[in-house]
Design a protein around this motif. Structure first.
Motif, PDB file in Angstrom:
ATOM      1  N   GLN A 108      -6.518 -10.236  -3.284  1.00 19.88           N
ATOM      2  CA  GLN A 108      -6.199  -9.838  -1.915  1.00 19.88           C
ATOM      3  C   GLN A 108      -6.128  -8.313  -1.867  1.00 19.88           C
ATOM      4  OE1 GLN A 108      -2.219 -10.861  -0.676  1.00 19.88           O
ATOM      5  NE2 GLN A 108      -2.554 -10.164   1.418  1.00 19.88           N
ATOM      6  N   LEU A 109      -6.922  -7.706  -0.998  1.00 20.50           N
ATOM      7  CA  LEU A 109      -6.907  -6.257  -0.805  1.00 20.50           C
ATOM      8  C   LEU A 109      -5.701  -5.887   0.053  1.00 20.50           C
ATOM      9  CD1 LEU A 109      -8.196  -3.396  -0.865  1.00 20.50           C
ATOM     10  CD2 LEU A 109      -9.576  -4.125   1.104  1.00 20.50           C
ATOM     11  N   LEU A 110      -4.863  -4.963  -0.439  1.00 18.75           N
ATOM     12  CA  LEU A 110      -3.678  -4.563   0.306  1.00 18.75           C
ATOM     13  C   LEU A 110      -3.820  -3.206   0.977  1.00 18.75           C
ATOM     14  CD1 LEU A 110      -0.770  -5.566  -2.108  1.00 18.75           C
ATOM     15  CD2 LEU A 110      -2.020  -6.975  -0.471  1.00 18.75           C
ATOM     16  N   SER A 111      -4.675  -2.350   0.474  1.00 18.94           N
ATOM     17  CA  SER A 111      -4.715  -0.963   0.940  1.00 18.94           C
ATOM     18  C   SER A 111      -5.925  -0.662   1.821  1.00 18.94           C
ATOM     19  CB  SER A 111      -4.685  -0.028  -0.262  1.00 18.94           C
ATOM     20  OG  SER A 111      -5.786  -0.269  -1.116  1.00 18.94           O
ATOM     21  N   GLN A 112      -6.453  -1.658   2.550  1.00 16.66           N
ATOM     22  CA  GLN A 112      -7.637  -1.430   3.364  1.00 16.66           C
ATOM     23  C   GLN A 112      -7.424  -0.372   4.439  1.00 16.66           C
ATOM     24  OE1 GLN A 112      -6.128  -4.418   3.121  1.00 16.66           O
ATOM     25  NE2 GLN A 112      -5.747  -5.273   5.136  1.00 16.66           N
ATOM     26  N   VAL A 130       4.771  -5.286  -2.947  1.00 12.84           N
ATOM     27  CA  VAL A 130       4.032  -4.428  -3.859  1.00 12.84           C
ATOM     28  C   VAL A 130       4.293  -2.989  -3.444  1.00 12.84           C
ATOM     29  CG1 VAL A 130       1.772  -3.762  -4.757  1.00 12.84           C
ATOM     30  CG2 VAL A 130       2.244  -6.162  -4.237  1.00 12.84           C
ATOM     31  N   ALA A 131       4.845  -2.211  -4.366  1.00 12.16           N
ATOM     32  CA  ALA A 131       5.032  -0.779  -4.144  1.00 12.16           C
ATOM     33  C   ALA A 131       3.909  -0.055  -4.874  1.00 12.16           C
ATOM     34  CB  ALA A 131       6.391  -0.339  -4.682  1.00 12.16           C
ATOM     35  N   TYR A 132       3.445   1.052  -4.292  1.00  8.47           N
ATOM     36  CA  TYR A 132       2.400   1.842  -4.934  1.00  8.47           C
ATOM     37  C   TYR A 132       2.451   3.269  -4.404  1.00  8.47           C
ATOM     38  CZ  TYR A 132      -0.118   0.757  -0.596  1.00  8.47           C
ATOM     39  OH  TYR A 132      -0.472   0.611   0.716  1.00  8.47           O
ATOM     40  N   ILE A 142       5.307   6.967  -1.674  1.00  7.14           N
ATOM     41  CA  ILE A 142       5.406   5.563  -2.062  1.00  7.14           C
ATOM     42  C   ILE A 142       5.339   4.686  -0.821  1.00  7.14           C
ATOM     43  CG2 ILE A 142       6.893   3.807  -3.104  1.00  7.14           C
ATOM     44  CD1 ILE A 142       7.986   6.093  -4.895  1.00  7.14           C
ATOM     45  N   GLU A 143       4.506   3.678  -0.882  1.00  8.41           N
ATOM     46  CA  GLU A 143       4.383   2.681   0.178  1.00  8.41           C
ATOM     47  C   GLU A 143       4.825   1.341  -0.390  1.00  8.41           C
ATOM     48  OE1 GLU A 143       3.396   3.309   3.292  1.00  8.41           O
ATOM     49  OE2 GLU A 143       2.872   5.392   2.894  1.00  8.41           O
ATOM     50  N   ILE A 144       5.358   0.488   0.469  1.00  5.42           N
ATOM     51  CA  ILE A 144       5.726  -0.876   0.079  1.00  5.42           C
ATOM     52  C   ILE A 144       5.021  -1.845   1.022  1.00  5.42           C
ATOM     53  CG2 ILE A 144       7.578  -2.549  -0.246  1.00  5.42           C
ATOM     54  CD1 ILE A 144       9.437  -0.175  -0.833  1.00  5.42           C
ATOM     55  N   TYR A 145       4.278  -2.760   0.446  1.00  3.82           N
ATOM     56  CA  TYR A 145       3.524  -3.748   1.214  1.00  3.82           C
ATOM     57  C   TYR A 145       4.255  -5.087   1.091  1.00  3.82           C
ATOM     58  CZ  TYR A 145      -0.534  -6.277   3.025  1.00  3.82           C
ATOM     59  OH  TYR A 145      -1.390  -7.048   3.773  1.00  3.82           O
TER      60      TYR A 145
END
Length: 150
Positions: A108-112, A130-132, A142-145
């Motif tokens: 699954q793509l999260l950062s589209q 998911v943090a990245y 930092i982003e959190i999905y």
């Protein structure tokens, strides 16, 4: 022996034998919470791919549909039970965050919607968050999905 007595104590390394190491660059290890699974990136097939090794059964676990040709997959992060793997892939021509579900065998793509570069994903124990890091705003943030209920 109490916690005070353990200061400076270094447990001996666990030798897994020749099972998962190779002569290629094996990097970015991630262990499942129970210590059963080890995910890591490696150049062993001429490009950066992800591997999952079952430390209990001492064998590699197949990851259908995860590694993509002409791209690199790296920086894995395992959920607590090893079902979900968050990782970085360059299959769209830039580093993106994906989550692979071992049960459905689908990424699954999260950062589209992210315009910047993504790196260092970290998945929560249950696989929901998911943090990245992303450079979208001109510096590393930092982003959190939230993936919702897994």
């Amino acid at each position: 022996m109490g916690c005070q007595d353990l200061q400076g104590f270094v447990p001996p390394p666990v030798n897994q034998g020749a099972g998962f190491n190779s002569t290629a660059a094996d990097e970015a290890p991630s262990l499942s919470a129970d210590g059963r699974y080890l995910a890591f990136g490696s150049d062993r097939q001429g490009q950066r791919n992800l591997y999952l090794y079952d430390l209990q059964e001492r064998r590699f676990v197949d990851l259908p549909n995860l590694n993509r040709p002409n791209s690199s997959q790296e920086q894995p992060s395992l959920s607590a039970n090893g079902r979900f793997i968050a990782y970085i892939s360059t299959e769209r021509g830039r580093p993106d965050v994906f989550v692979y579900d071992r049960q459905t065998q689908r990424p699954q793509l999260l950062s589209q919607a992210v315009r910047g570069i993504c790196r260092h994903p970290s998945i929560s124990g249950d696989g929901r968050y998911v943090a990245y890091q992303t450079s979208e705003r001109g510096q590393w943030n930092i982003e959190i999905y939230d993936r919702g209920s897994p």
